[in-house]
Scaffold this motif. Structure first.
Motif, PDB file in Angstrom:
ATOM      1  N   GLY A  54      -5.793   5.770   0.659  1.00 45.22           N
ATOM      2  CA  GLY A  54      -7.120   5.269   0.311  1.00 45.22           C
ATOM      3  C   GLY A  54      -7.186   4.824  -1.139  1.00 45.22           C
ATOM      4  N   GLU A  55      -6.636   5.631  -2.024  1.00 46.70           N
ATOM      5  CA  GLU A  55      -6.609   5.267  -3.441  1.00 46.70           C
ATOM      6  C   GLU A  55      -5.756   4.017  -3.659  1.00 46.70           C
ATOM      7  N   ALA A  56      -4.645   3.926  -2.959  1.00 44.61           N
ATOM      8  CA  ALA A  56      -3.777   2.758  -3.080  1.00 44.61           C
ATOM      9  C   ALA A  56      -4.506   1.496  -2.622  1.00 44.61           C
ATOM     10  N   ALA A  57      -5.243   1.575  -1.528  1.00 41.04           N
ATOM     11  CA  ALA A  57      -5.994   0.422  -1.034  1.00 41.04           C
ATOM     12  C   ALA A  57      -7.032  -0.032  -2.043  1.00 41.04           C
ATOM     13  N   GLY A  77      -5.569   0.108   9.177  1.00 35.00           N
ATOM     14  CA  GLY A  77      -4.481  -0.533   8.453  1.00 35.00           C
ATOM     15  C   GLY A  77      -3.172   0.224   8.525  1.00 35.00           C
ATOM     16  N   SER A  78      -3.169   1.331   9.240  1.00 36.74           N
ATOM     17  CA  SER A  78      -1.951   2.121   9.391  1.00 36.74           C
ATOM     18  C   SER A  78      -1.826   2.543  10.849  1.00 36.74           C
ATOM     19  N   GLN A  88       0.836  -1.199   0.000  1.00 37.55           N
ATOM     20  CA  GLN A  88       0.000   0.000   0.000  1.00 37.55           C
ATOM     21  C   GLN A  88       0.875   1.254   0.000  1.00 37.55           C
ATOM     22  N   GLY A  89       1.944   1.221   0.757  1.00 40.70           N
ATOM     23  CA  GLY A  89       2.841   2.366   0.825  1.00 40.70           C
ATOM     24  C   GLY A  89       3.515   2.667  -0.504  1.00 40.70           C
ATOM     25  N   LEU A  90       3.945   1.631  -1.208  1.00 38.04           N
ATOM     26  CA  LEU A  90       4.588   1.838  -2.512  1.00 38.04           C
ATOM     27  C   LEU A  90       3.613   2.451  -3.512  1.00 38.04           C
ATOM     28  N   THR A 141       7.111  -2.951   5.919  1.00 38.01           N
ATOM     29  CA  THR A 141       6.417  -1.685   6.120  1.00 38.01           C
ATOM     30  C   THR A 141       7.188  -0.513   5.532  1.00 38.01           C
ATOM     31  N   LEU A 142       6.441   0.556   5.273  1.00 36.52           N
ATOM     32  CA  LEU A 142       7.008   1.844   4.900  1.00 36.52           C
ATOM     33  C   LEU A 142       6.577   2.853   5.946  1.00 36.52           C
TER      34      LEU A 142
END
Length: 128
Positions: free
Chosen positions: A116-119, A71-72, A29-31, A54-55
């Motif tokens: 949110g967009e990444a998820a 989730g974060s 998700q972070g990437l 993790t990031l």
């Protein structure tokens, strides 16, 4: 990710970000979020842990007080007035996105949108 006690070196390319909080998310998700932010607004320093799980996004101090994104996690830190340069300020990490003066930290509202967009992107890709 645990904040290290020793200050970073005083390199010429040091970026002033003496205090910050740390938003930690799963790597995938972070990437995705890093890519989204780079394409749109820019991203501040980002750490990756040595295991690659993790990031961590450096965000302005005080972000942890209101961070509630599932989730974060957002951890309040004490930058101790040190400048970001050379080795990362968190033990067991490396720079994915090193510090630069144009984005000393990531805007938390923009980070929340990008995460949110990444998820949603990950969810759609996994559904295929």
């Amino acid at each position: 990710m645990k904040a290290a006690g020793a200050p970073a070196s005083d390199a010429v390319s040091a970026v002033a970000a003496p205090d910050w909080d740390l938003v930690t998310v799963p790597s995938r998700q972070g990437l995705e979020a890093v890519d989204i932010l780079r394409l749109r607004t820019g991203v501040g320093p980002v750490l990756h842990d040595s295991s690659g799980d993790t990031l961590g996004f450096l965000v302005p101090p005080g972000t942890a007080d209101g961070w509630d994104l599932p989730g974060s996690a957002c951890t309040e830190t004490d930058g101790g007035g040190r400048r970001l340069a050379g080795d990362p300020p968190v033990a067991g990490t490396g720079w994915l996105v090193p510090p630069e003066s144009s984005h000393p930290v990531t805007d938390p509202a923009l980070l929340r949108q990008a995460l949110g967009e990444a998820a949603r992107t990950i969810e759609a890709a996994d559904a295929l």
